[in-house]
Design a protein around this motif. Structure first.
Motif, PDB file in Angstrom:
ATOM      1  N   SER A 131       0.714  -1.274   0.063  1.00 26.49           N
ATOM      2  CA  SER A 131       0.130  -0.060  -0.090  1.00 26.49           C
ATOM      3  C   SER A 131       0.731   1.246   0.095  1.00 26.49           C
ATOM      4  O   SER A 131       1.931   1.269   0.666  1.00 26.49           O
ATOM      5  CB  SER A 131      -0.846  -0.098   1.145  1.00 26.49           C
ATOM      6  N   SER A 132       0.341   2.337  -0.523  1.00 27.57           N
ATOM      7  CA  SER A 132       1.120   3.316  -0.662  1.00 27.57           C
ATOM      8  C   SER A 132       0.502   4.442   0.203  1.00 27.57           C
ATOM      9  O   SER A 132      -0.679   4.627   0.687  1.00 27.57           O
ATOM     10  CB  SER A 132       1.284   4.219  -2.073  1.00 27.57           C
ATOM     11  N   PHE A 141      -3.242   9.347  -4.466  1.00 25.16           N
ATOM     12  CA  PHE A 141      -3.561   7.987  -4.970  1.00 25.16           C
ATOM     13  C   PHE A 141      -4.476   7.285  -4.041  1.00 25.16           C
ATOM     14  O   PHE A 141      -4.000   6.586  -3.484  1.00 25.16           O
ATOM     15  CB  PHE A 141      -1.979   7.377  -5.089  1.00 25.16           C
ATOM     16  N   GLY A 144      -4.464   3.449  -3.998  1.00 30.51           N
ATOM     17  CA  GLY A 144      -2.898   2.509  -4.124  1.00 30.51           C
ATOM     18  C   GLY A 144      -2.885   1.853  -2.567  1.00 30.51           C
ATOM     19  O   GLY A 144      -1.746   2.068  -2.148  1.00 30.51           O
ATOM     20  N   ARG A 147      -2.440  -3.572  -2.877  1.00 34.76           N
ATOM     21  CA  ARG A 147      -1.907  -4.198  -4.195  1.00 34.76           C
ATOM     22  C   ARG A 147      -1.039  -5.256  -3.968  1.00 34.76           C
ATOM     23  O   ARG A 147      -0.270  -5.472  -2.970  1.00 34.76           O
ATOM     24  CB  ARG A 147      -1.238  -2.722  -5.054  1.00 34.76           C
ATOM     25  N   TRP A 181       0.783  -1.424  -9.587  1.00 35.65           N
ATOM     26  CA  TRP A 181       0.574  -0.106  -9.134  1.00 35.65           C
ATOM     27  C   TRP A 181      -0.244   0.484 -10.487  1.00 35.65           C
ATOM     28  O   TRP A 181      -0.145   1.835 -10.382  1.00 35.65           O
ATOM     29  CB  TRP A 181       1.805   0.584  -8.965  1.00 35.65           C
ATOM     30  N   PRO A 183      -3.153   2.608 -11.616  1.00 35.73           N
ATOM     31  CA  PRO A 183      -4.140   3.284 -10.818  1.00 35.73           C
ATOM     32  C   PRO A 183      -5.438   3.199 -11.857  1.00 35.73           C
ATOM     33  O   PRO A 183      -5.264   3.237 -12.900  1.00 35.73           O
ATOM     34  CB  PRO A 183      -3.653   4.703 -11.052  1.00 35.73           C
ATOM     35  N   VAL A 190       2.404   6.479 -12.028  1.00 35.00           N
ATOM     36  CA  VAL A 190       3.049   5.920 -10.817  1.00 35.00           C
ATOM     37  C   VAL A 190       4.167   5.324 -11.126  1.00 35.00           C
ATOM     38  O   VAL A 190       4.542   4.690 -12.117  1.00 35.00           O
ATOM     39  CB  VAL A 190       2.089   4.830 -10.273  1.00 35.00           C
TER      40      VAL A 190
END
Length: 237
Positions: A131-132, A141, A144, A147, A181, A183, A190
């Protein structure tokens, strides 16, 4: 005959009769004193010095256990956790954040132990979720998170065996990592860190049982904010 002559004759007779006896007794050999045999002193047992006794006692004590020399295959399972930097952009707007990775893996290892040194090579496959977050500006994001990622990796190492249980040393780590990644917002771009990574490691190993080992490693993926911790359990075949 006068009394004086009679006394003289008697005196001479007595003198003549006594003189041979005295002469014979004077000529008798004088008995020499008998010397007693000298008894040799009995040698007393000499007490051995303590140092000699200690050497003899140590000679019969069993030797200290020798660290084994062996070569074997091991299979194991690992848990990975690390952070990587990630950038997103939307036109001229750009934001910098990080991605948090976690997951599990399987590995096959061949190792060799000689004297105090423990060397080997390990090949592994890992997977998990990422996860971002932590972006310092817009754009955001929002999707994000959660993932998927997967990676194949190779590690070469050389440990010093401090004793039969604990060893530690450096390693060289190489990995090819892929992460989803993509989106939903097609206007976003990204940019994760490079999927191909080569880094140094510090690895510690505890031989819990004869066929079970626990490992912990620290991998410096870069000098900024990308570090990885790994915990593994391995069984020898």
């Amino acid at each position: 005959m006068s009394l004086t002559k009679i006394f003289y004759i008697v005196f001479v007779s007595l003198f003549v009769s006594i003189s041979p006896a005295q002469t014979r007794s004077a000529k008798k050999p004088v008995a020499k004193p008998v010397s007693k045999p000298v008894s040799k002193p009995v040698a007393k047992p000499v007490a051995k010095p303590k140092q000699v006794q200690q050497v003899q006692s140590s000679a019969i004590t069993p030797p200290a256990p020798v660290i084994k020399t062996f070569s074997r295959f091991e299979v194991g399972s690992s848990y990975y956790m690390w952070n990587e930097g990630i950038n997103i952009s939307n036109g001229t707007n750009e934001a910098e954040g990080f991605a948090n990775y976690a997951g599990f893996g399987f590995n096959l290892e061949q190792n060799w132990a000689t004297g105090r040194w423990f060397r080997g090579v390990a090949l592994g496959y890992s997977f998990g979720k990422t996860s971002s977050g932590g972006f310092d500006s817009t754009p955001a994001f929002a999707d994000g998170i959660n993932r998927s990622w997967q990676a194949t990796q190779l590690s070469v190492f050389s440990f010093y065996r401090f004793n039969s249980t604990f060893s530690a040393g450096p390693g060289l780590f190489a990995r090819q990592r892929d992460a989803d990644w993509q989106p939903k917002d097609q206007t976003l771009t990204v940019k994760p860190q490079s999927a191909t990574q080569i880094a140094g490691q510090i690895i510690m190993r505890w031989q819990i049982l004869d066929r079970l080992a626990i490992l912990q490693s620290y991998t410096l993926l870069n000098f900024k904010d990308s570090t990885m911790w790994t915990w593994s359990a391995q069984f020898s075949l």
